[in-house]
Design an enzyme around this catalytic site. Structure first.
Site, short mmCIF file in Angstrom:
data_model
loop_
_atom_site.label_atom_id
_atom_site.label_comp_id
_atom_site.label_asym_id
_atom_site.label_seq_id
_atom_site.Cartn_x
_atom_site.Cartn_y
_atom_site.Cartn_z
N SER A 581 0.84 -1.19 0.00
CA SER A 581 0.00 0.00 0.00
C SER A 581 0.89 1.26 0.00
O SER A 581 1.73 1.41 -0.88
CB SER A 581 -0.95 -0.03 1.19
N ASP A 669 -9.26 -5.76 -4.70
CA ASP A 669 -8.81 -4.60 -3.93
C ASP A 669 -9.57 -3.35 -4.39
O ASP A 669 -9.45 -2.93 -5.54
CB ASP A 669 -7.30 -4.41 -4.15
N HIS A 701 -7.32 -5.95 -0.52
CA HIS A 701 -6.15 -5.10 -0.27
C HIS A 701 -5.16 -5.73 0.70
O HIS A 701 -3.94 -5.62 0.51
CB HIS A 701 -6.62 -3.75 0.27
#
Length: 730
Positions: A581, A669, A701
């Site tokens: 991320s 995601d 995610h």
């Protein structure tokens, strides 16, 4: 170092067996005939089952014998029992009943949900919620979900998806549609809805990552005696209710309402969403907004004397996580006060503020004056007690060898906590809360023992950025890192794996984490970096990052790495990198800005291009705010803003990459769309750079499904072996 795939898999299997505590609660204390008391501690745990490729949930029970306010003896009660199909459960206030929300798939493959009531000896009733068709699926997530007994133990409160109207095609056969209409006409008294033509593919907006199909939550109340379910009315249409509790004397329901105007922004990991505290009476005739609605709120908790509600309230910072006020609503005079204020810049070794995502369901002491909270304090998770009358904050943990503590429950001042360290898996402890002013004298007693792993050491490193890297608006800020070092083969310096966290306003705390400890057992040193902008270091640290992503956070990580290399405890020629991320965003910048420094990079769902991310994420405001701009949902970004976003994106400097890159993407995601990772993959392939892409079609995610997580670990470990073989050959 271990380099074979079977050896690596063996290490992962060994450490993935350690379970994680999910929750716990304490039964009422029972007096013994010959003096003393005892109570039962119930706890739930989750564990990875690699063979079944799923998370297994099970329960453990303990008996605690006590005398006045001291613990005499503890012992387990029976064996661990797997909990199959349980989505939610909650004991009644007296502990004599238990409500269970259970999921079941029938022979036709249809998902059913049941609400069961259990006594201490048997199942009292089971209600098929799906068959009743009063609402959609019940919410069991941490964001909205609840299962709350009324104080009288006659009703149960929960939250479910609002029942949607039936639909029909414009071209459905006349006979079939007539049958639907006939069913509607014959059931008008049951408030059936006439099918709506042409709406089968109507878009239903949801609350984003991990909250798909959560569109319109409604408050539901089950009357246990009659079996009737009531959908609460009178709630404003512009909000979604959640985190609900019963008002005093069961006169109404207190809940958090999140605005979903102009549209629903992602809620997962985003504690800053516009929201307010509400109270609706059971008739639905009046819904009172308690808090202002200017700042975000969450986790309302009613005091034992039913006179106060404590809750967390955000400030004016627009980042997705931040330091929070602890606010108090006085139910007698209907006034709100701030008990603990946001801490901007903490004093050295002082209280840094409250950063909890949620409060424990039971967090009040029996005196209805003190509140226990677990929260990050720099790189540790501390257990603090707050006096709601004076605002005085006191740590309950002093000079503890355990790194991080979490409150699971407090009942009649008996606390159940979980504690762990980077080299020690979670274990439960219990202790009585002393009288006010004597809180630091707690005698903790372990319910189960967890021994530290041999040959793994850890420490917290504190850094002050050099003068040229200081933030002129927020000077003097420090940041920290957690270093895990394998304790064997002292004559051979281990490779270093660097991991900046995602968020970016989250944090690593010194607790048990599978990935770092497994890498350490393979022979790697691991550096977890809490760069400026991380939670737990004061609000100014969080304020310092927006507008400086791709620069300040990247320099902090590199400075921490170079500082560790100077100590000479790791191999400076074998530095590796992991990031997911925003951690992937930082990692991509690192391999671009410091070409060849990192010998391999593994990234999960990375942020690559802020411009293309803006239109594909469930949190576009996050992109704008972290880049240093205001978010206006009714306005398109100007060309100058788009240029600035692109300039902060690592995709612009990908031509400088000399590091082999492993990319791992979750197809579902909604936070960082997998096309972000695809952009990186294609850019590297076009330049003949070493790159490998893994695509997980059933994950999102976090890539946290058991099968996915295991595959991710194996591929990262083997990718590092591959990269180090190249380094050794060179």
């Amino acid at each position: 170092m271990l380099t074979g795939s079977e050896e690596i898999a063996g290490i992962y299997q060994e450490f993935s067996k350690f379970p994680n505590p999910l929750k716990g609660w304490t039964g009422s204390q029972v007096s013994l005939k010959h003096g003393g008391k005892y109570c039962t501690i119930y706890s739930e745990w989750s564990q990875r089952d690699l063979e079944r490729a799923e998370w297994v949930k099970f329960c453990r029970e303990y008996i605690v014998f006590c005398d006045e306010n001291s613990i005499v003896h503890t012992c387990p009660s029976g064996k661990c029992t797997e909990l199959r199909g349980e989505l939610l459960n909650r004991a009644s206030p007296s502990g004599t009943l238990k409500a269970v929300l259970r999921g079941h798939t029938n022979k036709k493959g249809e998902e059913q949900q049941y609400l069961e009531i259990w006594s201490k000896t048997s199942k009292e009733s089971s209600i098929n919620l799906t068959a009743l068709d009063k609402h959609g699926k019940v919410y069991e997530d941490d964001q909205f979900g609840c299962l709350a007994w009324s104080h009288s133990e006659t009703h149960i409160l929960y939250i479910a998806e609002k029942k949607r109207p039936k639909t029909a095609s414009f071209f459905q056969t006349k006979l079939a549609f007539s049958a639907e209409e006939e069913n509607y006409n014959s059931n008008k008294s049951k408030k059936c809805q006439k099918p709506v033509q042409g709406d089968q593919y109507l878009y239903w907006e949801d609350w984003g990552e991990t909250l798909v199909k959560r569109n319109t939550p409604v408050l539901c109340v089950l009357d246990i005696e009659s079996g009737n379910i009531f959908i609460m009315q009178g709630i404003p249409e512009h909000i979604s209710p959640g985190q609900a509790i019963w008002a005093p004397k069961d006169t109404g329901i207190i809940f958090v309402g999140w605005w979903h105007l102009p549209w629903r922004l992602g809620l997962k990991y985003c504690t800053n969403r516009k929201s307010a505290l509400y109270c609706v009476d059971l008739t639905g005739s009046e819904c009172l907004q308690i808090s202002s609605g200017v700042n975000s709120v969450r986790s309302p908790r009613l005091s034992p004397d039913q006179r106060h509600v404590i809750y967390l309230e955000g400030g004016n910072v627009k980042t997705h996580h931040q330091c929070y006020n602890l606010s108090l609503y006085n139910l007698d005079n209907k006034e709100i006060s701030t008990v603990v204020k946001i801490v901007d810049y903490p004093i050295v070794d002082g209280f840094t503020g409250i950063y909890s995502s949620e409060l424990a369901l039971n967090c009040w002491a029996s005196d209805s004056q003190r509140v226990i909270i677990d929260t990050a304090q720099r790189s540790r998770k501390d257990l603090i007690i707050v006096n709601s009358a004076t605002g005085i904050v006191t740590s309950l943990i002093t000079d503890s060898e355990a790194g991080s503590w979490t409150l699971l429950d407090i009942h009649q001042d008996l606390m159940v906590v979980s504690c762990s360290s980077p080299n020690c898996p979670p274990a439960l402890k219990v202790g009585f809360l002393p009288a006010a002013g004597k809180e630091q004298g707690i005698a903790w007693v372990a319910l189960d023992e967890a021994e530290p792993l041999p040959e793994i050491d850890w420490k917290i490193l504190t850094f002050t950025p050099p003068f040229e890297q200081a933030n002129p608006k927020f000077p003097g800020l420090q940041f920290e890192s957690i270093l895990l070092i394998p304790g064997h083969e002292k004559e051979v310096k281990p490779p270093l794996v660097v991991i900046p966290h995602g968020g970016p306003n989250s944090i690593f705390v010194v607790s048990w984490m599978l990935l770092p400890v497994a890498l350490c057992k393979l022979g790697y040193a691991v550096l977890l970096v809490n760069y400026r902008g991380s939670s737990g270091f004061g609000q100014d640290s969080i304020r310092s990052l927006p507008g400086n992503i791709g620069s300040q956070d990247v320099k902090d990580v590199q400075y921490a790495v170079e500082s560790v290399l100077k100590e000479g405890c790791v191999d400076s020629d074998k530095v590796l990198l992991i990031g997911g991320s925003h951690g992937g965003f930082i990692g991509c910048h690192l391999i671009c800005q410091y070409p060849g420094f990192y010998k391999a990079f593994a990234t999960r769902n990375p942020v690559i291009n802020l411009v293309s991310k803006l239109g594909t994420t469930d949190i576009p405001d996050h992109t704008m705010v972290q880049a240093g701009f205001d978010f206006a949902p009714d306005q398109l970004p100007t060309p100058s803003v788009l240029t600035a976003l692109l300039s902060k994106s690592p995709i612009t400097c990908v031509s400088q990459v000399r590091t082999p890159v492993l990319i791992m993407l979750g197809e579902k995601d909604k936070r960082i769309h997998p096309t972000q990772g695809l952009e990186l993959y294609r850019a590297l392939r076009a330049r003949s750079a070493p790159v490998r892409l893994l695509w997980y079609p059933d994950d999102n995610h976090s890539l946290s499904k058991v099968g996915t997580e295991a595959d991710v670990f194996m591929n990262i470990a083997l990718w590092f072996v591959f990269a180090l073989d190249i380094t050794n050959a060179a």
